[in-house]
Scaffold this motif. Structure first.
Motif, PDB file in Angstrom:
ATOM      1  N   ALA A  89     -49.625  36.262 -88.198  1.00 30.12           N
ATOM      2  CA  ALA A  89     -50.945  35.629 -88.118  1.00 30.12           C
ATOM      3  C   ALA A  89     -51.100  34.468 -89.080  1.00 30.12           C
ATOM      4  O   ALA A  89     -52.113  33.763 -89.026  1.00 30.12           O
ATOM      5  CB  ALA A  89     -52.042  36.668 -88.389  1.00 30.12           C
ATOM      6  N   TRP A  90     -50.120  34.243 -89.955  1.00 25.11           N
ATOM      7  CA  TRP A  90     -50.239  33.166 -90.934  1.00 25.11           C
ATOM      8  C   TRP A  90     -50.206  31.807 -90.246  1.00 25.11           C
ATOM      9  O   TRP A  90     -49.480  31.615 -89.246  1.00 25.11           O
ATOM     10  CB  TRP A  90     -49.114  33.234 -91.953  1.00 25.11           C
ATOM     11  N   PRO A  91     -50.951  30.835 -90.751  1.00 19.28           N
ATOM     12  CA  PRO A  91     -50.867  29.481 -90.197  1.00 19.28           C
ATOM     13  C   PRO A  91     -49.429  28.959 -90.252  1.00 19.28           C
ATOM     14  O   PRO A  91     -48.766  29.054 -91.280  1.00 19.28           O
ATOM     15  CB  PRO A  91     -51.784  28.674 -91.120  1.00 19.28           C
ATOM     16  N   GLY A  92     -48.974  28.417 -89.139  1.00 16.38           N
ATOM     17  CA  GLY A  92     -47.617  27.882 -89.072  1.00 16.38           C
ATOM     18  C   GLY A  92     -46.579  28.860 -88.577  1.00 16.38           C
ATOM     19  O   GLY A  92     -45.441  28.468 -88.304  1.00 16.38           O
ATOM     20  N   ALA A  93     -46.934  30.147 -88.432  1.00 13.51           N
ATOM     21  CA  ALA A  93     -45.952  31.118 -87.942  1.00 13.51           C
ATOM     22  C   ALA A  93     -45.488  30.786 -86.532  1.00 13.51           C
ATOM     23  O   ALA A  93     -44.360  31.103 -86.134  1.00 13.51           O
ATOM     24  CB  ALA A  93     -46.539  32.531 -87.985  1.00 13.51           C
ATOM     25  N   GLY A  94     -46.334  30.131 -85.741  1.00 16.10           N
ATOM     26  CA  GLY A  94     -45.963  29.774 -84.376  1.00 16.10           C
ATOM     27  C   GLY A  94     -45.244  28.451 -84.249  1.00 16.10           C
ATOM     28  O   GLY A  94     -44.889  28.041 -83.136  1.00 16.10           O
ATOM     29  N   ALA A  95     -44.990  27.763 -85.363  1.00 24.30           N
ATOM     30  CA  ALA A  95     -44.320  26.465 -85.310  1.00 24.30           C
ATOM     31  C   ALA A  95     -42.901  26.606 -84.783  1.00 24.30           C
ATOM     32  O   ALA A  95     -42.199  27.574 -85.075  1.00 24.30           O
ATOM     33  CB  ALA A  95     -44.296  25.825 -86.693  1.00 24.30           C
ATOM     34  N   ALA A  96     -42.473  25.607 -83.997  1.00 22.75           N
ATOM     35  CA  ALA A  96     -41.098  25.534 -83.481  1.00 22.75           C
ATOM     36  C   ALA A  96     -40.704  26.807 -82.741  1.00 22.75           C
ATOM     37  O   ALA A  96     -39.635  27.359 -82.965  1.00 22.75           O
ATOM     38  CB  ALA A  96     -40.113  25.237 -84.604  1.00 22.75           C
ATOM     39  N   GLY A  97     -41.579  27.263 -81.852  1.00 25.19           N
ATOM     40  CA  GLY A  97     -41.258  28.443 -81.060  1.00 25.19           C
ATOM     41  C   GLY A  97     -41.185  29.714 -81.870  1.00 25.19           C
ATOM     42  O   GLY A  97     -40.529  30.680 -81.471  1.00 25.19           O
ATOM     43  N   GLY A  98     -41.881  29.731 -83.014  1.00 22.23           N
ATOM     44  CA  GLY A  98     -41.880  30.912 -83.859  1.00 22.23           C
ATOM     45  C   GLY A  98     -40.874  30.876 -84.981  1.00 22.23           C
ATOM     46  O   GLY A  98     -40.779  31.838 -85.753  1.00 22.23           O
ATOM     47  N   VAL A  99     -40.124  29.795 -85.129  1.00 20.42           N
ATOM     48  CA  VAL A  99     -39.217  29.677 -86.272  1.00 20.42           C
ATOM     49  C   VAL A  99     -40.013  29.722 -87.574  1.00 20.42           C
ATOM     50  O   VAL A  99     -39.531  30.238 -88.594  1.00 20.42           O
ATOM     51  CB  VAL A  99     -38.369  28.394 -86.181  1.00 20.42           C
ATOM     52  N   GLY A 100     -41.251  29.222 -87.535  1.00 26.62           N
ATOM     53  CA  GLY A 100     -42.101  29.329 -88.711  1.00 26.62           C
ATOM     54  C   GLY A 100     -42.262  30.767 -89.176  1.00 26.62           C
ATOM     55  O   GLY A 100     -42.225  31.058 -90.375  1.00 26.62           O
ATOM     56  N   PHE A 101     -42.415  31.693 -88.233  1.00 24.31           N
ATOM     57  CA  PHE A 101     -42.542  33.111 -88.558  1.00 24.31           C
ATOM     58  C   PHE A 101     -41.304  33.617 -89.290  1.00 24.31           C
ATOM     59  O   PHE A 101     -41.396  34.293 -90.318  1.00 24.31           O
ATOM     60  CB  PHE A 101     -42.757  33.911 -87.271  1.00 24.31           C
ATOM     61  N   ALA A 102     -40.130  33.296 -88.772  1.00 28.02           N
ATOM     62  CA  ALA A 102     -38.889  33.761 -89.396  1.00 28.02           C
ATOM     63  C   ALA A 102     -38.710  33.147 -90.777  1.00 28.02           C
ATOM     64  O   ALA A 102     -38.262  33.817 -91.712  1.00 28.02           O
ATOM     65  CB  ALA A 102     -37.697  33.420 -88.507  1.00 28.02           C
ATOM     66  N   ALA A 103     -39.053  31.874 -90.918  1.00 29.77           N
ATOM     67  CA  ALA A 103     -38.906  31.219 -92.221  1.00 29.77           C
ATOM     68  C   ALA A 103     -39.848  31.832 -93.249  1.00 29.77           C
ATOM     69  O   ALA A 103     -39.464  32.076 -94.396  1.00 29.77           O
ATOM     70  CB  ALA A 103     -39.166  29.722 -92.076  1.00 29.77           C
ATOM     71  N   LEU A 104     -41.076  32.110 -92.838  1.00 26.58           N
ATOM     72  CA  LEU A 104     -42.045  32.709 -93.754  1.00 26.58           C
ATOM     73  C   LEU A 104     -41.660  34.137 -94.120  1.00 26.58           C
ATOM     74  O   LEU A 104     -41.713  34.535 -95.284  1.00 26.58           O
ATOM     75  CB  LEU A 104     -43.443  32.694 -93.118  1.00 26.58           C
ATOM     76  N   GLY A 105     -41.257  34.915 -93.115  1.00 32.95           N
ATOM     77  CA  GLY A 105     -41.004  36.327 -93.342  1.00 32.95           C
ATOM     78  C   GLY A 105     -39.650  36.663 -93.918  1.00 32.95           C
ATOM     79  O   GLY A 105     -39.533  37.483 -94.837  1.00 32.95           O
ATOM     80  N   PHE A 106     -38.592  36.040 -93.387  1.00 29.76           N
ATOM     81  CA  PHE A 106     -37.237  36.385 -93.811  1.00 29.76           C
ATOM     82  C   PHE A 106     -36.736  35.523 -94.966  1.00 29.76           C
ATOM     83  O   PHE A 106     -35.895  35.970 -95.740  1.00 29.76           O
ATOM     84  CB  PHE A 106     -36.261  36.239 -92.640  1.00 29.76           C
ATOM     85  N   LEU A 107     -37.221  34.278 -95.054  1.00 29.00           N
ATOM     86  CA  LEU A 107     -36.732  33.362 -96.080  1.00 29.00           C
ATOM     87  C   LEU A 107     -37.718  33.204 -97.231  1.00 29.00           C
ATOM     88  O   LEU A 107     -37.395  32.574 -98.239  1.00 29.00           O
ATOM     89  CB  LEU A 107     -36.441  31.980 -95.472  1.00 29.00           C
ATOM     90  N   GLY A 108     -38.915  33.748 -97.082  1.00 32.45           N
ATOM     91  CA  GLY A 108     -39.919  33.590 -98.128  1.00 32.45           C
ATOM     92  C   GLY A 108     -40.379  32.159 -98.294  1.00 32.45           C
ATOM     93  O   GLY A 108     -40.757  31.737 -99.385  1.00 32.45           O
ATOM     94  N   ALA A 109     -40.352  31.394 -97.196  1.00 33.61           N
ATOM     95  CA  ALA A 109     -40.663  29.973 -97.278  1.00 33.61           C
ATOM     96  C   ALA A 109     -42.141  29.722 -97.558  1.00 33.61           C
ATOM     97  O   ALA A 109     -43.000  30.508 -97.163  1.00 33.61           O
ATOM     98  CB  ALA A 109     -40.269  29.277 -95.980  1.00 33.61           C
ATOM     99  N   ARG A 110     -42.408  28.621 -98.215  1.00 34.38           N
ATOM    100  CA  ARG A 110     -43.761  28.075 -98.304  1.00 34.38           C
ATOM    101  C   ARG A 110     -43.933  27.081 -97.176  1.00 34.38           C
ATOM    102  O   ARG A 110     -43.014  26.331 -96.856  1.00 34.38           O
ATOM    103  CB  ARG A 110     -43.990  27.364 -99.639  1.00 34.38           C
ATOM    104  N   PHE A 111     -45.112  27.080 -96.571  1.00 35.86           N
ATOM    105  CA  PHE A 111     -45.396  26.164 -95.461  1.00 35.86           C
ATOM    106  C   PHE A 111     -46.214  24.992 -95.986  1.00 35.86           C
ATOM    107  O   PHE A 111     -47.255  25.189 -96.608  1.00 35.86           O
ATOM    108  CB  PHE A 111     -46.165  26.895 -94.357  1.00 35.86           C
ATOM    109  N   ARG A 112     -45.722  23.775 -95.750  1.00 36.75           N
ATOM    110  CA  ARG A 112     -46.433  22.575 -96.195  1.00 36.75           C
ATOM    111  C   ARG A 112     -46.634  21.637 -95.008  1.00 36.75           C
ATOM    112  O   ARG A 112     -45.767  21.556 -94.121  1.00 36.75           O
ATOM    113  CB  ARG A 112     -45.602  21.834 -97.261  1.00 36.75           C
ATOM    114  N   PRO A 113     -47.754  20.909 -94.967  1.00 33.91           N
ATOM    115  CA  PRO A 113     -47.899  19.878 -93.940  1.00 33.91           C
ATOM    116  C   PRO A 113     -46.715  18.930 -93.992  1.00 33.91           C
ATOM    117  O   PRO A 113     -46.357  18.418 -95.062  1.00 33.91           O
ATOM    118  CB  PRO A 113     -49.207  19.174 -94.328  1.00 33.91           C
TER     119      PRO A 113
END
Length: 393
Positions: free
Chosen positions: A253-277
């Protein structure tokens, strides 16, 4: 005569950002031969991000990876001072589809994960992942698979690539996750804030752009839903250099989780990424604040300057950054569909559409290089004073 900084994004379908810079430079020099012009191609995390990094001084490190359908492609990452820039679009994006034929159910993000794996083995402590232009809707399953995560069905067999197969996911095995992931800082550059699931999610909003039919969207949504539940349970106890996240909400549900077909979700969850504009991050990373210092005028642009541009796209990001430095910004675009008041509110003093010179859209695309050079002359007449610095309106 002053100093003009050219900071356009690509004109999608016709010119790269570097080509826009080249033709604007030629047009300005014809109109005002003594003007000092500096090129600074930009990107917002999608197509052209790697080229923008290289133009700003990052070293291109070649690597071969799986394209969106598994066919090998040659791509690269940019490297400078311990930071690597990875462009998903160049590894496994839409433009990497063989003959341009979509494969919405089976296309994979694995290629981007393979680039990241090469970066980790290169020893980079920080990775910037540019999202945009994805050919897949696999929730980033392919990406994390390339980093050692195993996605297993109920018989213990690994799932095939693509979002549709996620409906059969039974277990997510993190035992093989690349050890460097836990000691690497990841930042995601994106320009959308969609969640992974639901009517505003990756499948519903962006699946059709990747060739998905209405039935395909339902299959992909079902796969992403299963993936989200099992993946979040699997990463709950993994210690990562973390994102700030949204406490109390699932990662999906985090903003950006749906980016790039959901790659945002994997980056946030598995890589601990920060999402920036994307444009904000890229301008900072590529040194725009230093580049704009001393400029008298900034010229930005993109293929279509429209309502979407006003919500975090490159030209507005450039204009706002230039405005903080006290430098006026004008824009060149293939077409402009927003009014002058909206542009001024976004920090753009004036816009110069190529369609003013060639109203036929197809001809405008074909003649983009010529028209950019010509519109530069109009811009010069309005803003450049042969006897002094650029005029301030």
């Amino acid at each position: 005569m002053g100093h003009v900084l050219l900071a356009p994004d690509k004109f999608k379908g016709s010119l790269t950002a570097a080509e826009v810079v080249r033709h604007l430079t030629a047009g300005l020099h014809r109109a005002a031969p003594g003007i000092e012009v500096r090129g600074f191609p930009v990107a917002d995390g999608g197509d052209g991000t790697l080229d923008a990094a290289v133009s700003a001084g990052f070293r291109r490190i070649p690597v071969s990876v799986a394209g969106p359908t598994g066919i090998p492609v040659h791509t690269a990452f940019g490297y400078a001072d311990g930071v690597a820039v990875v462009e998903l679009a160049d590894a496994c994006g839409l433009r990497r589809l063989p003959a341009g034929v979509p494969d919405p159910l089976h296309a994979s993000s694995r290629g981007a994960g393979e680039v990241i794996r090469a970066v980790l083995e290169y020893g980079c402590p920080e990775v910037v992942l540019g999202l945009g232009g994805s050919a897949s809707t696999d929730g980033g399953a392919g990406l994390v698979g390339a980093l050692g995560v195993r996605l297993l069905d109920e018989r213990g067999a690994e799932l095939p690539p693509g979002g549709a197969a996620l409906r059969r996911l039974h277990r997510v095995d993190l035992t093989g996750l690349h050890p460097a992931v836990r000691r690497t800082r990841f930042v995601v550059a994106g320009d959308v804030d969609n969640p992974l699931l639901g009517p505003n999610g990756a499948a519903a909003v962006y699946g059709p752009q990747k060739g998905a039919t209405a039935d395909d969207v339902l299959l992909l949504e079902a796969g992403l839903t299963r993936w989200a539940g099992l993946a979040e349970a699997a990463v709950r106890d993994v210690e990562l250099i973390g994102t700030d996240g949204c406490p109390g909400q699932p990662v999906s549900a985090w903003p950006g989780a749906g980016a790039a077909g959901g790659v945002g979700f994997a980056a946030l969850g598995f890589l601990g990424a920060r999402f920036r504009p994307g444009i904000e991050l890229l301008l900072e990373l590529l040194g725009f604040p230093e580049a704009v210092a001393g400029a008298d005028l900034v010229v930005t642009g993109e293929g279509s300057l429209d309502l979407q541009s006003l919500h975090g796209k490159a030209p507005v990001g450039v204009a706002r950054a230039a405005g903080r430095a006290g430098v006026p910004t004008v824009a060149v675009a293939g077409r402009v569909s927003v009014g002058p008041d909206e542009l001024r509110d976004a920090g753009i003093r004036a816009a110069y559409p190529l369609t003013d010179l060639e109203p036929d859209p197809a001809a405008c695309l074909d003649r983009a290089a010529e028209l950019v050079g010509k519109v530069a002359a109009r811009l010069a007449a309005d803003w450049l004073d042969p006897a002094g610095p650029p005029r301030r309106r």
